[in-house]
Design an enzyme around this catalytic site. Structure first.
Site, PDB file in Angstrom:
ATOM      1  N   CYS A 204      -1.994   9.717   2.592  1.00  0.00           N
ATOM      2  CA  CYS A 204      -1.632   9.117   1.300  1.00  0.00           C
ATOM      3  C   CYS A 204      -2.664   9.433   0.222  1.00  0.00           C
ATOM      4  O   CYS A 204      -2.355   9.458  -0.955  1.00  0.00           O
ATOM      5  CB  CYS A 204      -1.484   7.614   1.455  1.00  0.00           C
ATOM      6  SG  CYS A 204      -2.965   6.832   2.111  1.00  0.00           S
TER       7      CYS A 204
ATOM      8  N   GLU B  87       0.887  -1.178   0.000  1.00  0.00           N
ATOM      9  CA  GLU B  87       0.000   0.000   0.000  1.00  0.00           C
ATOM     10  C   GLU B  87       0.914   1.214   0.000  1.00  0.00           C
ATOM     11  O   GLU B  87       1.475   1.575   1.035  1.00  0.00           O
ATOM     12  CB  GLU B  87      -0.895  -0.020   1.247  1.00  0.00           C
ATOM     13  CG  GLU B  87      -1.770  -1.273   1.381  1.00  0.00           C
ATOM     14  CD  GLU B  87      -2.839  -1.377   0.309  1.00  0.00           C
ATOM     15  OE1 GLU B  87      -3.226  -0.345  -0.267  1.00  0.00           O
ATOM     16  OE2 GLU B  87      -3.278  -2.509   0.015  1.00  0.00           O
TER      17      GLU B  87
HETATM   18  P1  NAD Z   1       8.225   4.778   4.929  1.00  0.00           P
HETATM   19  O1  NAD Z   1       8.214   3.975   3.703  1.00  0.00           O
HETATM   20  O2  NAD Z   1       9.383   5.666   5.191  1.00  0.00           O
HETATM   21  O3  NAD Z   1       8.096   3.834   6.221  1.00  0.00           O
HETATM   22  C1  NAD Z   1       7.127   2.819   6.355  1.00  0.00           C
HETATM   23  C2  NAD Z   1       7.657   1.727   7.252  1.00  0.00           C
HETATM   24  O4  NAD Z   1       8.860   1.203   6.695  1.00  0.00           O
HETATM   25  C3  NAD Z   1       7.979   2.166   8.673  1.00  0.00           C
HETATM   26  O5  NAD Z   1       7.522   1.191   9.571  1.00  0.00           O
HETATM   27  C4  NAD Z   1       9.495   2.244   8.697  1.00  0.00           C
HETATM   28  O6  NAD Z   1      10.046   1.895   9.938  1.00  0.00           O
HETATM   29  C5  NAD Z   1       9.923   1.219   7.648  1.00  0.00           C
HETATM   30  N1  NAD Z   1      11.154   1.624   6.952  1.00  0.00           N
HETATM   31  C6  NAD Z   1      11.588   2.891   6.724  1.00  0.00           C
HETATM   32  N2  NAD Z   1      12.751   2.870   6.047  1.00  0.00           N
HETATM   33  C7  NAD Z   1      13.057   1.564   5.846  1.00  0.00           C
HETATM   34  C8  NAD Z   1      14.136   0.877   5.209  1.00  0.00           C
HETATM   35  N3  NAD Z   1      15.139   1.552   4.657  1.00  0.00           N
HETATM   36  N4  NAD Z   1      14.120  -0.463   5.184  1.00  0.00           N
HETATM   37  C9  NAD Z   1      13.099  -1.149   5.743  1.00  0.00           C
HETATM   38  N5  NAD Z   1      12.070  -0.564   6.369  1.00  0.00           N
HETATM   39  C10 NAD Z   1      12.026   0.767   6.427  1.00  0.00           C
HETATM   40  O7  NAD Z   1       6.855   5.605   4.925  1.00  0.00           O
HETATM   41  P2  NAD Z   1       6.380   6.689   5.960  1.00  0.00           P
HETATM   42  O8  NAD Z   1       7.246   7.899   5.823  1.00  0.00           O
HETATM   43  O9  NAD Z   1       6.189   6.085   7.308  1.00  0.00           O
HETATM   44  O10 NAD Z   1       4.901   6.997   5.392  1.00  0.00           O
HETATM   45  C11 NAD Z   1       4.682   7.877   4.354  1.00  0.00           C
HETATM   46  C12 NAD Z   1       4.502   7.169   3.022  1.00  0.00           C
HETATM   47  O11 NAD Z   1       3.566   6.138   3.140  1.00  0.00           O
HETATM   48  C13 NAD Z   1       3.954   8.093   1.954  1.00  0.00           C
HETATM   49  O12 NAD Z   1       4.599   7.811   0.738  1.00  0.00           O
HETATM   50  C14 NAD Z   1       2.504   7.723   1.877  1.00  0.00           C
HETATM   51  O13 NAD Z   1       1.876   8.007   0.649  1.00  0.00           O
HETATM   52  C15 NAD Z   1       2.558   6.257   2.139  1.00  0.00           C
HETATM   53  N6  NAD Z   1       1.285   5.790   2.670  1.00  0.00           N
HETATM   54  C16 NAD Z   1       0.516   4.977   1.909  1.00  0.00           C
HETATM   55  C17 NAD Z   1      -0.713   4.573   2.402  1.00  0.00           C
HETATM   56  C18 NAD Z   1      -1.631   3.686   1.605  1.00  0.00           C
HETATM   57  O14 NAD Z   1      -2.597   3.201   2.176  1.00  0.00           O
HETATM   58  N7  NAD Z   1      -1.400   3.457   0.338  1.00  0.00           N
HETATM   59  C19 NAD Z   1      -1.130   4.978   3.655  1.00  0.00           C
HETATM   60  C20 NAD Z   1      -0.296   5.809   4.388  1.00  0.00           C
HETATM   61  C21 NAD Z   1       0.911   6.202   3.900  1.00  0.00           C
END
Ligand code: NAD
Length: 460
Positions: free
Chosen positions: A245, A211
């Site tokens: 998002c 997602e």
């Molecule tokens: P992110 O991808 O930075 O982090 C998400 C998760 O991944 C967190 O639990 C984090 O600890 C982990 N993570 C971060 N860096 C990592 C790495 N290098 N290796 C492995 N795991 C890692 O996202 P965010 O900043 O928490 O959220 C914002 C993003 O999420 C935006 O792009 C937003 O559009 C998207 N989002 C999508 C939805 C959806 O339903 N489609 C909902 C909410 C947010």
């Protein structure tokens, strides 16, 4: 912070096979437990969301707690029927026999959640995982640390960790978890990290649900109710200070209504948040300094026509509208994920469609217009995870609609029955009796091809 639990996937898989996790009665019982602890901890959850994002209580309840309770209620009501084998037609060639699709739980599901709706985006996948009969490991975002702590304590006090557990931590811990053999991974976050997750999943060919994010266009035709359009855009854009998002990322407005719409947006912002949105109890803050700095840099691109005020200590950025941006600016090439709304204009809907066909498929697309012909074109000529016509962020509120992205905005849909389906394997089951076993199926093959073709046509 919990210690990284190496081997949790194996421990959960053992539990999955040794206990009654798959039993429908067990699932219902555990969903009742989950519902109870959420209700009991409501104040704690709201407080954590306030500490993480200064989320207004009304926004926190409506977008984080209420949807989770609704999903649990739906699962409690329909789980028995969802889990029944689904009978499908059996062709004559397999007579006498019966065919059915069995929804089979995967085993141990790893759920990785982001920080922007830290409770909802962890809990709704968990409800789906539990309803489908899986064990689950929940890895919340370390950035929304108060909500992460609250969930770890609530879940830790009520569930056996071999069944459901929350493991807190950041990037290193996530990599440790991703190196384990889970039976399914449900990831919500950025497209960049989604690729890392998919790569890790490839090692064991683990099924993934991704997602992800992206830039959601919001197109406004000239044939609209300007005031209502402004209200629906302002609500969708500045809810949770734009850190959604599904938020409309930018506007593409027909030249004929652009000025009128910007004026209406300015007025609506004032009506919603007052002359000083900083003082408004209904307006959230930016999650951390890093995102504040990133958004402050984007703010300098183009010309600010509404808002623009910032306060670094409070991580505050006013609801802002920006004009005169170009597709080469960062604000138009990266996901904004904050309260900045760039406005571009157009004259011909065909140009808009051709432009968007060349861009990544977004999670959501919004189109405001009374023109049915244009609505039809937008739906058939553009691809996106979901669409709301004449509103923003509306389609997510209907649990009968599957929620998810396409292409760079993700794969796999959830919410309501879709959560149950995406976290189950659809096992094809064919049952036959020992009655009838036509010889012509077996070697030595003696039936002439001409005759065989006719028979097969009849049997399928
Ligand atoms: P992110 O991808 O930075 O982090 C998400 C998760 O991944 C967190 O639990 C984090 O600890 C982990 N993570 C971060 N860096 C990592 C790495 N290098 N290796 C492995 N795991 C890692 O996202 P965010 O900043 O928490 O959220 C914002 C993003 O999420 C935006 O792009 C937003 O559009 C998207 N989002 C999508 C939805 C959806 O339903 N489609 C909902 C909410 C947010």
């Amino acid at each position: 912070m919990n210690k990284p639990e190496l081997g949790i996937a194996d421990r959960q898989r053992e539990f999955f096979y040794s206990r009654s996790v798959r039993n429908v009665e067990f699932r219902l019982e555990q969903l009742h437990v989950l519902k109870r602890i959420i209700i009991d901890h409501e104040a704690r959850i709201l407080e954590a969301l306030n500490k993480d994002l200064q989320k207004p209580e009304a926004e926190a309840y409506t977008s984080e707690i209420a949807p989770v309770l609704h999903e649990i209620d739906l699962a409690l009501k329909h789980l028995r029927s969802w889990s029944k084998p689904e009978r499908v037609r059996t062709p004559r060639i397999l007579y006498p026999g019966s065919s059915a699709i069995y929804r089979e739980p995967y085993g141990s599901v790893l759920i990785i959640a982001p920080w922007n709706y830290p409770f909802q985006l962890a809990m709704i996948p968990l409800v789906g995982a539990m309803a489908a009969g899986n064990c689950a490991v929940l890895k919340p975002s370390e950035i929304s640390s108060f909500t992460s702590r609250a969930m770890a304590e609530m879940i830790g006090a009520s569930f056996d960790p071999s069944y459901v557990t929350v493991i807190e931590g950041g990037v290193d811990l996530t990599h440790q978890l991703l190196s384990q053999h889970f039976d399914c991974i449900f990831f919500t976050g950025s497209s960049r990290i989604g690729k890392i997750v998919m790569e890790a999943a490839a090692k064991y060919l683990t099924p993934v649900v991704l997602e992800l994010g992206g830039k959601n266009p919001c197109i406004v035709d000239k044939d609209v109710d300007v005031e209502k359009t402004a209200r629906r855009i302002v609500w969708g854009k500045y809810f949770n200070a734009g850190q959604t998002c599904l938020a409309p990322d930018y506007l593409l407005v027909h030249k004929a209504v652009k000025e009128k719409l910007i004026d209406a947006i300015r007025l609506t912002i004032e009506r919603f948040y007052g002359n000083e949105p900083f003082q408004s109890p209904d307006y959230a803050r930016i999650i951390n300094q890093q995102h504040f700095v990133r958004l402050s840099a984007l703010l300098k691109e183009g010309e600010i026509v509404v808002g623009g005020a910032t306060d670094s200590t409070a991580r505050y950025i006013a609801p802002t509208v920006i004009e005169k941006v170009s597709w080469n600016n960062n604000i138009m090439s990266e996901e904004i994920f904050g309260p900045l709304l760039p406005v571009l204009d157009y004259e011909d809907i065909t140009e808009v469609i051709e432009l968007l066909q060349r861009k990544s498929k977004p999670l959501a697309l919004y189109f405001f217009s009374r023109n049915k012909q244009y609505q039809k074109r937008i739906l058939s000529e553009l691809s996106s995870g979901g669409v709301s016509i004449n509103d923003t962020m509306a389609h997510i509120q209907n649990v009968c609609l599957p929620f998810g992205g396409v292409g760079e905005s993700g794969m796999g849909e959830y919410h309501g029955k879709a959560s149950f389906d995406v976290l189950s394997h659809k096992k094809a089951v064919l049952k036959r009796s020992f009655f009838a076993d036509p010889q012509m199926k077996y070697p030595p093959y003696r039936t002439p091809l001409k005759y065989l073709k006719k028979v097969l046509k009849f049997l399928y």
